[in-house]
Design a protein around this motif. Structure first.
Motif, PDB file in Angstrom:
ATOM      1  N   THR A 127     -11.321  22.415  -6.243  1.00  0.00           N
ATOM      2  CA  THR A 127     -11.903  21.651  -5.369  1.00  0.00           C
ATOM      3  C   THR A 127     -12.214  20.259  -6.266  1.00  0.00           C
ATOM      4  OG1 THR A 127     -13.264  23.617  -4.375  1.00  0.00           O
ATOM      5  CG2 THR A 127     -13.981  21.297  -3.846  1.00  0.00           C
ATOM      6  N   ALA A 128     -12.665  20.505  -7.082  1.00  0.00           N
ATOM      7  CA  ALA A 128     -13.044  19.226  -8.028  1.00  0.00           C
ATOM      8  C   ALA A 128     -11.527  18.406  -8.491  1.00  0.00           C
ATOM      9  CB  ALA A 128     -13.324  19.546  -9.441  1.00  0.00           C
ATOM     10  N   ALA A 129     -10.699  19.036  -8.486  1.00  0.00           N
ATOM     11  CA  ALA A 129      -9.224  18.559  -8.858  1.00  0.00           C
ATOM     12  C   ALA A 129      -8.807  17.713  -7.685  1.00  0.00           C
ATOM     13  CB  ALA A 129      -8.087  19.571  -9.087  1.00  0.00           C
ATOM     14  N   GLY A 130      -9.059  18.440  -6.320  1.00  0.00           N
ATOM     15  CA  GLY A 130      -8.707  17.631  -5.119  1.00  0.00           C
ATOM     16  C   GLY A 130      -9.477  16.623  -5.059  1.00  0.00           C
ATOM     17  N   ALA A 131     -11.022  16.441  -5.136  1.00  0.00           N
ATOM     18  CA  ALA A 131     -11.718  15.460  -5.090  1.00  0.00           C
ATOM     19  C   ALA A 131     -11.322  14.275  -6.152  1.00  0.00           C
ATOM     20  CB  ALA A 131     -13.059  15.773  -5.325  1.00  0.00           C
ATOM     21  N   ALA A 132     -10.727  14.562  -7.216  1.00  0.00           N
ATOM     22  CA  ALA A 132     -10.154  13.513  -8.151  1.00  0.00           C
ATOM     23  C   ALA A 132      -9.253  12.529  -7.722  1.00  0.00           C
ATOM     24  CB  ALA A 132     -10.088  14.320  -9.450  1.00  0.00           C
ATOM     25  N   LEU A 133      -8.536  13.035  -6.660  1.00  0.00           N
ATOM     26  CA  LEU A 133      -7.616  12.054  -6.303  1.00  0.00           C
ATOM     27  C   LEU A 133      -8.186  10.740  -5.990  1.00  0.00           C
ATOM     28  CD1 LEU A 133      -5.365  14.372  -3.396  1.00  0.00           C
ATOM     29  CD2 LEU A 133      -4.780  13.574  -5.457  1.00  0.00           C
ATOM     30  N   VAL A 134      -9.387  10.546  -5.861  1.00  0.00           N
ATOM     31  CA  VAL A 134     -10.092   9.151  -5.536  1.00  0.00           C
ATOM     32  C   VAL A 134      -9.704   8.477  -6.648  1.00  0.00           C
ATOM     33  CG1 VAL A 134     -11.711   9.924  -3.800  1.00  0.00           C
ATOM     34  CG2 VAL A 134     -12.230  10.167  -6.536  1.00  0.00           C
ATOM     35  N   PHE A 135      -9.492   8.876  -7.968  1.00  0.00           N
ATOM     36  CA  PHE A 135      -9.320   7.895  -9.270  1.00  0.00           C
ATOM     37  C   PHE A 135      -7.743   7.790  -9.056  1.00  0.00           C
ATOM     38  CE2 PHE A 135     -12.572  10.943 -10.796  1.00  0.00           C
ATOM     39  CZ  PHE A 135     -13.625   9.949 -10.840  1.00  0.00           C
ATOM     40  N   ALA A 136      -6.773   8.221  -8.224  1.00  0.00           N
ATOM     41  CA  ALA A 136      -5.659   7.959  -8.533  1.00  0.00           C
ATOM     42  C   ALA A 136      -5.080   6.882  -6.998  1.00  0.00           C
ATOM     43  CB  ALA A 136      -4.448   9.059  -8.508  1.00  0.00           C
ATOM     44  N   THR A 137      -5.835   7.058  -6.119  1.00  0.00           N
ATOM     45  CA  THR A 137      -5.522   6.394  -4.708  1.00  0.00           C
ATOM     46  C   THR A 137      -6.846   6.254  -3.868  1.00  0.00           C
ATOM     47  OG1 THR A 137      -3.930   6.400  -2.934  1.00  0.00           O
ATOM     48  CG2 THR A 137      -4.798   8.495  -3.709  1.00  0.00           C
ATOM     49  N   LYS A 138      -6.693   5.208  -2.961  1.00  0.00           N
ATOM     50  CA  LYS A 138      -7.693   4.957  -2.024  1.00  0.00           C
ATOM     51  C   LYS A 138      -7.474   5.843  -0.927  1.00  0.00           C
ATOM     52  CE  LYS A 138     -11.100   1.397  -0.587  1.00  0.00           C
ATOM     53  NZ  LYS A 138     -11.263   0.006  -0.469  1.00  0.00           N
ATOM     54  N   LYS A 139      -6.343   6.316  -0.663  1.00  0.00           N
ATOM     55  CA  LYS A 139      -6.175   6.924   0.735  1.00  0.00           C
ATOM     56  C   LYS A 139      -4.901   7.857   0.364  1.00  0.00           C
ATOM     57  CE  LYS A 139      -4.548   5.434   5.438  1.00  0.00           C
ATOM     58  NZ  LYS A 139      -4.146   4.468   6.295  1.00  0.00           N
ATOM     59  N   VAL A 140      -4.986   8.901   1.412  1.00  0.00           N
ATOM     60  CA  VAL A 140      -3.887   9.943   1.264  1.00  0.00           C
ATOM     61  C   VAL A 140      -3.254   9.798   2.612  1.00  0.00           C
ATOM     62  CG1 VAL A 140      -3.319  12.305   1.410  1.00  0.00           C
ATOM     63  CG2 VAL A 140      -4.985  11.513  -0.378  1.00  0.00           C
ATOM     64  N   LYS A 141      -1.915   9.848   2.729  1.00  0.00           N
ATOM     65  CA  LYS A 141      -1.153   9.537   3.883  1.00  0.00           C
ATOM     66  C   LYS A 141      -1.867  10.685   5.064  1.00  0.00           C
ATOM     67  CE  LYS A 141       2.875   7.263   2.196  1.00  0.00           C
ATOM     68  NZ  LYS A 141       4.344   7.180   2.124  1.00  0.00           N
ATOM     69  N   PRO A 142      -2.102  10.471   5.973  1.00  0.00           N
ATOM     70  CA  PRO A 142      -2.239  11.454   7.130  1.00  0.00           C
ATOM     71  C   PRO A 142      -1.309  12.569   7.294  1.00  0.00           C
ATOM     72  CG  PRO A 142      -2.599   9.117   7.971  1.00  0.00           C
ATOM     73  CD  PRO A 142      -2.042   9.096   6.621  1.00  0.00           C
ATOM     74  N   LYS A 143      -0.280  12.388   7.055  1.00  0.00           N
ATOM     75  CA  LYS A 143       0.935  13.220   7.120  1.00  0.00           C
ATOM     76  C   LYS A 143       0.768  14.439   5.809  1.00  0.00           C
ATOM     77  CE  LYS A 143       5.227  12.258   8.457  1.00  0.00           C
ATOM     78  NZ  LYS A 143       6.731  11.807   8.354  1.00  0.00           N
ATOM     79  N   LEU A 144       0.486  13.838   4.929  1.00  0.00           N
ATOM     80  CA  LEU A 144       0.170  14.643   3.681  1.00  0.00           C
ATOM     81  C   LEU A 144      -0.965  15.452   3.661  1.00  0.00           C
ATOM     82  CD1 LEU A 144       1.003  15.861   1.085  1.00  0.00           C
ATOM     83  CD2 LEU A 144      -0.040  13.771  -0.187  1.00  0.00           C
ATOM     84  N   MET A 145      -2.270  14.773   4.224  1.00  0.00           N
ATOM     85  CA  MET A 145      -3.491  15.633   4.525  1.00  0.00           C
ATOM     86  C   MET A 145      -3.384  16.723   5.490  1.00  0.00           C
ATOM     87  SD  MET A 145      -6.522  15.945   3.511  1.00  0.00           S
ATOM     88  CE  MET A 145      -6.785  14.777   2.549  1.00  0.00           C
ATOM     89  N   ASP A 146      -2.522  16.227   6.703  1.00  0.00           N
ATOM     90  CA  ASP A 146      -2.412  17.526   7.723  1.00  0.00           C
ATOM     91  C   ASP A 146      -1.602  18.596   7.139  1.00  0.00           C
ATOM     92  OD1 ASP A 146      -3.734  15.781   9.360  1.00  0.00           O
ATOM     93  OD2 ASP A 146      -1.945  15.046  10.475  1.00  0.00           O
ATOM     94  N   ALA A 147      -0.578  18.271   6.226  1.00  0.00           N
ATOM     95  CA  ALA A 147       0.097  19.298   5.694  1.00  0.00           C
ATOM     96  C   ALA A 147      -0.575  20.210   4.743  1.00  0.00           C
ATOM     97  CB  ALA A 147       1.554  18.767   4.775  1.00  0.00           C
ATOM     98  N   MET A 148      -1.438  19.592   3.858  1.00  0.00           N
ATOM     99  CA  MET A 148      -2.472  20.353   3.101  1.00  0.00           C
ATOM    100  C   MET A 148      -3.424  21.291   3.677  1.00  0.00           C
ATOM    101  SD  MET A 148      -3.038  17.916  -0.462  1.00  0.00           S
ATOM    102  CE  MET A 148      -3.804  16.646   0.475  1.00  0.00           C
ATOM    103  N   LEU A 149      -3.818  20.707   4.865  1.00  0.00           N
ATOM    104  CA  LEU A 149      -4.715  21.399   5.423  1.00  0.00           C
ATOM    105  C   LEU A 149      -4.184  22.703   6.167  1.00  0.00           C
ATOM    106  CD1 LEU A 149      -7.222  18.504   7.051  1.00  0.00           C
ATOM    107  CD2 LEU A 149      -7.841  20.123   5.337  1.00  0.00           C
ATOM    108  N   GLY A 150      -3.087  22.368   6.821  1.00  0.00           N
ATOM    109  CA  GLY A 150      -2.047  23.421   7.347  1.00  0.00           C
ATOM    110  C   GLY A 150      -2.040  24.644   6.312  1.00  0.00           C
ATOM    111  N   PHE A 151      -1.716  23.967   5.012  1.00  0.00           N
ATOM    112  CA  PHE A 151      -1.273  25.101   3.975  1.00  0.00           C
ATOM    113  C   PHE A 151      -2.486  25.912   3.588  1.00  0.00           C
ATOM    114  CE2 PHE A 151      -1.187  26.359  -0.424  1.00  0.00           C
ATOM    115  CZ  PHE A 151      -0.023  26.859  -0.716  1.00  0.00           C
TER     116      PHE A 151
END
Length: 271
Positions: A25-49
């Protein structure tokens, strides 16, 4: 790996693996250090997964072993499954009804639970925390069930469940930290709040293991209860959130099937 884990008692096993799921969970939260925004398509795919993983885990790792265990213990399997499964869903409905929370992407006026003056960031964290309560409980119950030494409860199966839940925790951490970052919150604070949503998993993992170790007669019910709680989260939150954007519905659906397949392979291979 299984031989290494075997040297610990069930409560310690539950703690180790729920600390692992919290770490993802912390690794997922750490995405904020790499980018300010995750593409909606990618986020929807990850939530579906994530939804697919939880559906598969609910059956392969929890419901099916619970039914087998009920039969081995002389209970009526379908009664045990129905009571435990529906009880888990009702438990989550009660928490959902009273705990203040706000799903990512919604306005403050759309928050659920009792009315409160809590900040938006707190409500977002609590929304994902709701996901993590049944997940931690499921891992704890699974490791506690191994101590009962029934054929349907295996250490490999419990480890597979923890790995699967860890995989689907990655997008959940990002689902808290990324919206907060997008709204202008600093990277570190967004990360800390994102990972905080996973802190309940070790707590409920240990409680779940302790509970079933002291009351082994309710093991089948506890496994089915955890399955029902997880399915409630999938149907009430993960699937609707993954398919909110009509353009991404097919992608999210395919990702759900991939998540189900990955968890099924893990459970069958390790269990």
């Amino acid at each position: 790996m299984i031989d290494f884990v075997r040297q610990f008692d069930p409560v310690a096993q539950a703690l180790i693996f729920t600390l692992f799921t919290w770490g993802v969970t912390a690794a997922g939260a750490a995405l904020v250090f790499a980018t300010k925004k995750v593409k909606p398509k990618l986020m929807d795919a990850m939530l579906g997964f994530a939804a697919g993983v939880m559906i598969a885990a609910s059956f392969w790792s929890l419901l099916a072993p619970g039914i087998e265990m009920a039969e081995q213990m002389g209970n009526t399997p379908w009664v045990t499954a129905a009571v435990g499964f529906l009880g888990g869903g009702l438990f989550m409905r009660l928490i959902d009804r009273f705990l203040p929370h706000l799903h990512p992407g919604l306005e403050m006026g759309q928050s659920e639970g009792i009315k409160t003056s809590w900040q938006r960031s707190t409500l977002l964290v609590l929304a994902i925390t709701l996901h993590n309560i049944p997940e931690g409980l499921a891992v704890g119950v699974a490791f506690g069930a191994v101590a009962a030494q029934l054929p349907s409860a295996t250490l490999g199966g419990a480890i597979a469940l923890a790995i699967g839940i860890g995989l689907q925790n990655f997008p959940e951490g990002a689902a808290v930290s990324m919206p907060l970052r997008k709204e202008g919150m600093g990277r570190m604070k967004s990360f800390l709040l994102g990972q905080a949503s996973g802190m309940v998993e070790p707590v409920f993992g240990v409680l779940g293991a302790l509970f079933v170790l002291r009351m082994q007669g309710i093991l089948p019910y506890a496994l089915c209860f955890a399955a029902g709680a997880m399915i409630f989260v999938v149907v009430e939150e993960l699937i609707p959130e993954s398919q909110r954007n009509e353009k991404n519905i097919d992608l999210a659906t395919l990702a759900t099937m991939v998540g189900f397949t990955v968890m099924m392979i893990l459970d069958v291979a390790l269990g």
